[in-house]
Write a protein that holds these residues in place. Sequence first.
Motif, PDB file in Angstrom:
ATOM      1  N   LYS A 176      36.797  40.549  39.201  1.00  0.00           N
ATOM      2  CA  LYS A 176      35.599  41.221  39.705  1.00  0.00           C
ATOM      3  C   LYS A 176      35.767  41.696  41.141  1.00  0.00           C
ATOM      4  O   LYS A 176      34.996  42.514  41.617  1.00  0.00           O
ATOM      5  CB  LYS A 176      34.387  40.292  39.594  1.00  0.00           C
TER       6      LYS A 176
ATOM      7  N   HIS B 102      37.030  43.527  33.870  1.00  0.00           N
ATOM      8  CA  HIS B 102      37.409  42.487  34.828  1.00  0.00           C
ATOM      9  C   HIS B 102      38.419  41.459  34.311  1.00  0.00           C
ATOM     10  O   HIS B 102      39.235  40.999  35.105  1.00  0.00           O
ATOM     11  CB  HIS B 102      36.178  41.850  35.507  1.00  0.00           C
TER      12      HIS B 102
ATOM     13  N   ASP C 173      31.217  29.321  31.653  1.00  0.00           N
ATOM     14  CA  ASP C 173      30.918  30.630  32.237  1.00  0.00           C
ATOM     15  C   ASP C 173      29.596  31.157  31.711  1.00  0.00           C
ATOM     16  O   ASP C 173      28.728  31.583  32.457  1.00  0.00           O
ATOM     17  CB  ASP C 173      32.062  31.587  31.876  1.00  0.00           C
TER      18      ASP C 173
ATOM     19  N   HIS D  24      38.473  34.433  28.817  1.00  0.00           N
ATOM     20  CA  HIS D  24      37.134  33.856  28.908  1.00  0.00           C
ATOM     21  C   HIS D  24      36.019  34.685  28.281  1.00  0.00           C
ATOM     22  O   HIS D  24      34.924  34.178  28.078  1.00  0.00           O
ATOM     23  CB  HIS D  24      36.800  33.416  30.345  1.00  0.00           C
ATOM     24  N   HIS D  25      36.275  35.935  27.941  1.00  0.00           N
ATOM     25  CA  HIS D  25      35.249  36.709  27.233  1.00  0.00           C
ATOM     26  C   HIS D  25      35.691  37.102  25.821  1.00  0.00           C
ATOM     27  O   HIS D  25      35.066  37.946  25.203  1.00  0.00           O
ATOM     28  CB  HIS D  25      34.898  37.983  28.014  1.00  0.00           C
TER      29      HIS D  25
ATOM     30  N   HIS E   9      38.414  32.484  37.203  1.00  0.00           N
ATOM     31  CA  HIS E   9      38.265  33.248  35.960  1.00  0.00           C
ATOM     32  C   HIS E   9      37.746  34.658  36.193  1.00  0.00           C
ATOM     33  O   HIS E   9      38.075  35.569  35.466  1.00  0.00           O
ATOM     34  CB  HIS E   9      37.378  32.482  34.965  1.00  0.00           C
ATOM     35  N   ASP E  10      36.946  34.843  37.230  1.00  0.00           N
ATOM     36  CA  ASP E  10      36.375  36.172  37.476  1.00  0.00           C
ATOM     37  C   ASP E  10      37.029  36.897  38.648  1.00  0.00           C
ATOM     38  O   ASP E  10      36.431  37.791  39.223  1.00  0.00           O
ATOM     39  CB  ASP E  10      34.864  36.049  37.738  1.00  0.00           C
TER      40      ASP E  10
HETATM   41 FE   LIG Z   1      33.902  36.983  33.465  1.00  0.00          FE
END
Ligand SMILES: [Fe+2]
Lengths: 480, 569
Positions: free
Chosen positions: A275, A300, A356, A328-329, A271-272
Motif C-alpha cells: 500500500k 497492493h 486482516d 492475504h487476499h 502484509h500491506d
Molecule cells: Fe491487504
Amino acid sequence: MESELRTEQLEREMIKVGKALVTNFFVLLKTAQNYREGHAAINAPLENVLKMVKEIHRRNEEASIRVQRGYLLMGEIRLKPDAAGLDAFNFIMGEMKRYLIGSINFTPGVTAEEIKKFAYIFSEIEPIPSPQTYVKFLERMQQRMVVHIELETLGEDGEESVEVDESELMDNRKKSRKVYYQTIHAISEVMDNAKMGQTLRLRKSKRVVQSMIDQLLAAETNLVGLTTIRCHDEYTYNHSVNVCILSLAIGQRIGFSKPKLCELGMAALFHDIGKSEIPLSILNKPAEFTREEWAIMQQHPLLGVKKLMKLKGLDALSSRIIIGAFEHHLYCDFSGYPRLPYKRLSLFGRIISIADCYDGLTSSRVYSRTPMQPDKALRYMLARTGKIYDPVIMKLFINCIGIYPIGTLLLLDTRELCVVLENNPDPEKWNAPRVKIIADSQGRETGGELADLADPRCARTVMEALDPNRYRIDVSQYIV
Amino acid sequence: MTEMVAGQQETVETPDASREELTLATEVMQSMVKTSKGFKIYLPNNPLLTRFVEELNEKMGKHLSLYGEYRLDIDQFELRYKGKTVYENRDPKESMAFKMYSDGIRFVIFSEGLEEYELCGFLEIVGKDRPSDVDDDIVTLLWEKNFPHLVTVLTDDFLEFDADVGGHVAPSSQQEKITGIYTAYSPEEIPPSPLLIPQKILTLSDKETDWLRKAREADEKRKPLDDVIQIITSILVGEHDPVVFGEFVGIMAKLAENLFNSGEVRYALNITWFLGNLARNEQIPEANRAEIDRALGTILSPDTAKIIARTIDTSELLSPDKLRDLLLIFGPPAVGRMCELLGLVEKMKMRKVIIQVLCEIGCDAPEVFIPYLSDSRWYLVRNIVFILTRIGSPATLDSLMALISHREVRIRKEVLGYLERVPDPKAKTCLLKFLRDDSSVIRIRALQILASTRCTFALKPILALTTSEQFQERDIMEKKAVCEAIGELGADQMLPLFREMLTKKYWFNKAKEKESIICAVAGLVKVRSASAAKLLEEVSAVKGDEIRDIIIQGLGAIAAESAKGVAAP
Ligand SMILES: [Fe+2]
Ligand SMILES: [Fe+2]
C-alpha cells in the motif's frame, strides 16, 4: 525478669490481635465472594478488619499477614490457630498461595474503601497457576487505586517471600504500550522508506516483534487489548500492528515456536507494505472507491511482493513475508485477488487473512463506511467460513478474542457503559465478559468499577456493542 | 592473535569493584575466550574442549555465587566489567565485542543459576565467524534460544517514547464523549440478538486437529523459497499488463542471479530455464517475450559466470546439452559474459560447447568480442580468435591485426587462420607480415595460405626471402614451402629459377644439392604445367638414381594434379 514477662504478655496480646485480623479478613473475603460490591452486608466485616488494623498500628506494629513455611505470621510473630480459627487460617493461607502472595501489609492510612476493593480483587482475578497471577493482582490493585496495602510475592519454593519492585509492575503495564508504539514506529519507518523507494530494513521491526512475542508468551498483558489503541493518523500503520498482534495470538494458539512466531509476526506486520505504493488520495479517500480505484487497491499484494523482492538476500524470513503479502487476499477458495494460477495457501496466509479481515472490518478507517462491531464482524466472517476464511483457523481466532473481544465498548441493559477487560474462561459465557463500567445509567463517568457479567448477582446483560471510534472514545486507556 | 584479554595492565577508568572481583571477572573472560576458540578448533567431544568448558563453568559459577551477576558493558571493540576492560579485539570479523555491538547489544548480563548449556550456547552464537553480509543476527539467535539466566540489553531498549505519544496510562476524563453516546444513541433501535456460538464452533474436532497438524507439517517441509518462486512464476504466467510483467521479469531474473551467487545453483538454473521456455512460448505477447530476452541477458554477470564455471567443472549438474541450452537462453545480450565464462571453465568438452554457442550467436555483433582479445589469458584470446575466424567478419580485422605480433605463437597461428578466412583483401596483405614470424610453422602456414589463395602480390616478397642470408639456415620444410608458393604464384615464369636449382652443382655438399632439387621439384609440382614436366624429365636424365626417384615422384604428382584438373571441370 519483669520486662521479659511484659514482652511475653505483649506478644500474647499481639497474637490475639493478629488472629482476630486473620479471622476478620477471612469473613470479609467470604462476604465479598457472596455479595456484590456496594451491598450493605460487606460493611460490618470491613469495619472489623479496619478496627484490627488500626489497633495493630496503635501498638506500633506492622499490620501484615505473612505465609512462611506453612504458617501464618503477623510481623515476626507466628500465629498458631486454635480449633475455632482453623478454617479462617487455612482459607487465608490458601488464598494467598493461590495468588502467589507472600505477605499482605495494611499500611497506616489504609481506608475502608481500599480494603473493600482489595477484598473484591480476589474474586476478580482468576488464580491460574502462573507467576503472572501475582502480577495481575498487583496491576488490578493499581487500577483500583489500592495504595495503602502492600504485597510481597511468595518465593519460588512457595515459602520465602521476596521483595518485589513495585515500579517493575508499572513497567509491565507501560511495557505493553511501549511495544505497541515501538511497533507503530518501526512499521511507519519501513513504510515511509518504502514510499521513497529506499531499501527496506527489517532489523528494527524484527526486534519489536520479538519483544511483542516475549510479552505474549509471558502473558504480561493481553496483547489483543492493545489492538484498541489508535495512535496514528495513518490507518495502515495501526492496522499493520493490529494484524500482527492478532496473528501472533492465533499463532500462539497453534503452538508455534518462537522463531516461527517471529516469522508470522513479521509477515503480518508487512502484509500491506504494497500500500505504500498506492497514492494517498486513493488510500485515504473518504468515499467509496470507483471501479478503477478498486483495481488499483487490488494491486497492493503484487506491489508488496515487488517491494519485498528488493530486500537484500532472500532468506526464510523475507520469503515468509513475501508469501504473506501475496496470499492475504487470496481467500480459501481463491475467489479473492490477485487472480493468478497460484492455488496454495500457507498457514501464515490463512492466519493473516483472518486477522486482516477482522481488523479491517472493526477498525474505522477513512474509506470504510461504518466500522462493524466485533460481534457483527465475527458473525460476518463466520458466515463466510470455509469459502473465504479457513474454518480451523477461524475457530482458533474466536478462541483468542471471544465474542466481545477485549476493548469492546458495550451498552448494558442497565444503560451503563462498559469496556470488556477479559473473557470468561468458559466459552459458553462469552456473551457475559468481565468488564469495567465506565459510565452509569445517566451517562455519568464512573470510577471504573469492575463487573463480571457472568455472575448472576451482577444482574446486567449486554444490550449492544458500540463503536468507540464513532464516539471518539479511547477504550485503550481502560485496558492498558 | 589480535584478541587481548586484560591481564596485568591497568585500565584508565577507576573500577568500582574490589581487586578480587575484577581479577575473577578477568579470569572468567579469559576462560570464555579460550573456550570460544576451542569451539572453533575442536570437535564437540574433544577432551580439551570439555576441560575448557568445565573450567569456564566453574569460574563463572564462582563469580556468580560471590557477586550475583556477571555483567558486561559492550563497546565497539571492548567488553568491560564494572569499568574495567576485560576484553578487546579490534578485528571486526573476530571480535565478540564488535559482533554484539554492531547488532545493537549494549549489555549482556549473566545471572546466578546460569547453566553450562547457556554459556556454551552463548559462546557458540557470539563466537562464530559470520559472513558480514548476513544481516545480523546475534540478537535473534539469542532470543530464539531463550536462555533464562542470560539477558541482553539492546540500544532499542533505551528508546523511550514521549509522554504524549505513549505515556498517558492514567485515564483521563472522557465525559464529553460519553455524553455524546447517550445523546446519539436512540433506544428505539433494535439491537441484534447477542451472538451465541455453539460449543462445536469453539473446539477443534479430531479431524480438524489432524488437519492442522498436517498443514503445519506440510508448511514445515516446504521451502519458503519454493513458494516465492511459485508466486512470481504465477505472476509471469497470469499477468498480462506489460508494465507489471516487465517488472516481474526483471525481479525473476534478479532472483536467478542472486540465487546463483548464493550457491543455490539448481534453483537459479530452474528459474532460468523457466524464463527461457516462457520466452519461446508463442502465447506470450511479442513485447513481453522481448522483455524476457532482455532480462535473461542480465542473469549472467561476472559473478554468476564464476559460479556457473565452478558448477561446470566440479559437478555434473550441467551436461553439454544443458549447458548449450542455458547459453542459448542467455542469448546474444550475454555474449560478453559468455566470453568471461569461457575464460573460467576448465573442462575441454564444455569449453567446446561454449565456443560453439558463441560462434552461433555472436555473429551479429562480433565487436563484443574485441575487449577479450587483449585478455591476459592466452587460451581465451586464442578461443576468441577462433570464434571470430568462424564468424569471419571483416569488422574485427583491425583488432585482430594487433595480434599479429602477439608473443603467444598459438594465438598468432589462430590469427593467421582468421586472415585466411576473412574475405577482406586487407587481410591478405597482412599475411605478408607473417613471412617474418619467429615461428617456422607460422611462416610455412602463411606461405601456404598466400599460395592457395593465389595472392600474386606476394610473389615478389617471397622471392626476396630466398635471397636473404637467413633463408639458407631455414630447414627444408620451410624452403620447400617457399618454393611451392613461388611455383604456385609465379607459374611458368619461375621455370628458369627452378632450372637453376635443379642443375646447380654443389661439389662438396651432396646433401645441399639434394635439398635444392627437392625444393625445386616441390615448386615445379605447384607450377604443374607441361613445361614444368618437361623440365623435370630433362633433368632426370642426367641425374643419379636417388635424385631421379625424387624427380619421378614430382612428375607423378604433376600428372595426378593435371588429371584432377581435367576431371574437375
Ligand atoms: Fe491487504
Ligand atoms: Fe490489510
